[in-house]
Structure formats: structure tokens, C-alpha cells
Design a protein around this motif. Structure first.
Motif, PDB file in Angstrom:
ATOM      1  N   VAL A  74      -4.465   0.002   2.408  1.00 42.17           N
ATOM      2  CA  VAL A  74      -5.192  -1.046   1.722  1.00 42.17           C
ATOM      3  C   VAL A  74      -4.340  -1.489   0.532  1.00 42.17           C
ATOM      4  N   ASP A  75      -4.227  -2.792   0.354  1.00 39.88           N
ATOM      5  CA  ASP A  75      -3.474  -3.349  -0.764  1.00 39.88           C
ATOM      6  C   ASP A  75      -3.954  -2.701  -2.068  1.00 39.88           C
ATOM      7  N   ALA A 131      -6.409  -7.717   2.737  1.00 40.29           N
ATOM      8  CA  ALA A 131      -6.874  -6.476   2.107  1.00 40.29           C
ATOM      9  C   ALA A 131      -6.251  -5.217   2.705  1.00 40.29           C
ATOM     10  N   GLY A 132      -6.226  -5.094   4.025  1.00 43.76           N
ATOM     11  CA  GLY A 132      -5.723  -3.857   4.611  1.00 43.76           C
ATOM     12  C   GLY A 132      -5.639  -3.913   6.114  1.00 43.76           C
ATOM     13  N   ALA A 161       0.820  -1.218   0.000  1.00 43.66           N
ATOM     14  CA  ALA A 161       0.000   0.000   0.000  1.00 43.66           C
ATOM     15  C   ALA A 161       0.850   1.262   0.000  1.00 43.66           C
ATOM     16  N   GLU A 216      -7.551  -5.380  11.241  1.00 44.79           N
ATOM     17  CA  GLU A 216      -7.152  -5.958   9.958  1.00 44.79           C
ATOM     18  C   GLU A 216      -8.356  -6.441   9.166  1.00 44.79           C
ATOM     19  N   ARG A 217      -8.212  -6.378   7.873  1.00 45.83           N
ATOM     20  CA  ARG A 217      -9.074  -7.076   6.929  1.00 45.83           C
ATOM     21  C   ARG A 217      -8.114  -8.007   6.195  1.00 45.83           C
ATOM     22  N   HIS A 247     -12.701  -1.275   1.885  1.00 43.25           N
ATOM     23  CA  HIS A 247     -11.911  -1.797   2.999  1.00 43.25           C
ATOM     24  C   HIS A 247     -11.449  -0.692   3.952  1.00 43.25           C
ATOM     25  N   GLY A 248     -11.019   0.438   3.416  1.00 44.49           N
ATOM     26  CA  GLY A 248     -10.563   1.533   4.269  1.00 44.49           C
ATOM     27  C   GLY A 248     -11.671   2.008   5.195  1.00 44.49           C
ATOM     28  N   GLU A 262      -6.876  -4.125  -3.823  1.00 41.78           N
ATOM     29  CA  GLU A 262      -8.134  -4.123  -3.078  1.00 41.78           C
ATOM     30  C   GLU A 262      -8.708  -2.717  -2.869  1.00 41.78           C
ATOM     31  N   GLN A 263      -8.018  -1.699  -3.344  1.00 43.48           N
ATOM     32  CA  GLN A 263      -8.483  -0.329  -3.127  1.00 43.48           C
ATOM     33  C   GLN A 263      -9.774  -0.063  -3.891  1.00 43.48           C
TER      34      GLN A 263
END
Length: 183
Positions: free
Chosen positions: A119-120, A55-56, A11, A51-52, A128-129, A123-124
Motif C-alpha cells: 500500500v502506498d 492506493a495499493g 510501498a 488493485e485499489r 486498503h490492505g 494511503e497506509q
């Protein structure tokens, strides 16, 4: 599944702060997973880590709890001069000093600090954020503070109730924004 260090490293690989600290992309790719794994450890031990998986992640510093040498050592940051390299470590220290100076200028304790949100890249734009920060913001009774070095992040944070407190342009360093969200 990838842990928070690798995800956050992806990220932040092209983030202006980290390209300033470590201009060489290959060296940056090698050292950022260590930096963010250590940051995640800091969050787990002395703050909060959300965490996700895959993902992030969000790392929070809790109100009224400063970070001193004991906490940094406990997370593993004492090896930073060796891990980062001396030049990068000096740039890191100079830039974080600017961040700390900016923080003191806009807000006093106690406040919740959104220390890191990432966030990766793959995956943005998938929520997720927001999923990482909204529950914490909803339950916080304190102002929440953050810095961002990426101007593209400012509208995201504004949509989540943050206001720009100030824009900073330290000599020879990346520009950054301090932002505050009142409870």
C-alpha cells in the motif's frame, strides 16, 4: 492515477529485502517500478492481481501453479540481471533462494501464495490492505502462505488469520517470517 508498479515501488522502497538487494536509495527508486510492474504482469498472466487504484495492490500465485522459466520469461523477468545490476541480481537470487527454502520447510502444494501486498505510504492505515486480501482469503479453500521481511507487518497478518510458521535469519541477510493461514 498511478499503476501498481509505482505504488508498490513506493510501498517497498525502504523494505529490508529491497534495501539489502539494492542499498543505494536512488538506484532502488529507479529500478523498483520496473520490478513491480513486471511482478504485476506475472500476477495478471499466471496468478491474480488485485488493485485499489492509486492506493495499493496484491499479487497472488494460485494453488498448484508453480513459476518456472517460461512464466518468468513471459512476465519479463529475464532482463533482471541488466535491470537490477549484477551485484543486486546476485543478492536477489541469494535471498529468494532462502525464501524458497523456507517455503518448502513449512508447506507443501497446493497453497495460495500472497506473493506481494503493498500500500502506498500515503494511503497506509486506511483499510486498503485488508480490502485487498480479505475477499480472496474468504473464498480460498486452500492454505494461504506468505513471507514478510518487515516485523511491523506480522500483527497485520495475524489479525487476518495468519500464524507465524517460522522466523528465519539467514547469514548476512534480512530476517523474515513465514506465515500460514488455514482455510
Amino acid at each position: 492515477m498511478t499503476g501498481p508498479g509505482r505504488i508498490l515501488a513506493r510501498a517497498f522502497h525502504d523494505d529490508p529485502m529491497f534495501t539489502y538487494i539494492q542499498p543505494d536509495p536512488a538506484r532502488r527508486a529507479a529500478v523498483l517500478p520496473w520490478f513491480f510492474d513486471t511482478s504485476a504482469r506475472l500476477g495478471r498472466k499466471y496468478g491474480r492481481l488485485d488493485e485499489r487504484p492509486g492506493a495499493g495492490a496484491a499479487i497472488w500465485l494460485l494453488p498448484g501453479r508453480g513459476l518456472g522459466l517460461r512464466q518468468l520469461a513471459g512476465a519479463g523477468f529475464l532482463s533482471a540481471p541488466v535491470r537490477l545490476g549484477l551485484g543486486a541480481f546476485r543478492r536477489f537470487g541469494a535471498f529468494t533462494s532462502e525464501l524458497e527454502r523456507a517455503q518448502r520447510a513449512v508447506l507443501e502444494q497446493p497453497f495460495l501464495h500472497l506473493f506481494i501486498l503493498g500500500v502506498d505510504p500515503d494511503e497506509q492505515g486506511r483499510g486498503h490492505g485488508a480490502a485487498l486480501i480479505d475477499p480472496v482469503l474468504a473464498e480460498s479453500a486452500h492454505p494461504t502462505y506468505l513471507e514478510t521481511v518487515n516485523e511491523a507487518n506480522v500483527p497485520f497478518y495475524e489479525r487476518h488469520g495468519f500464524d507465524v510458521a517460522a522466523t528465519h535469519q539467514p547469514d548476512g541477510m534480512p530476517r523474515f517470517w513465514t506465515m500460514i493461514r488455514r482455510p
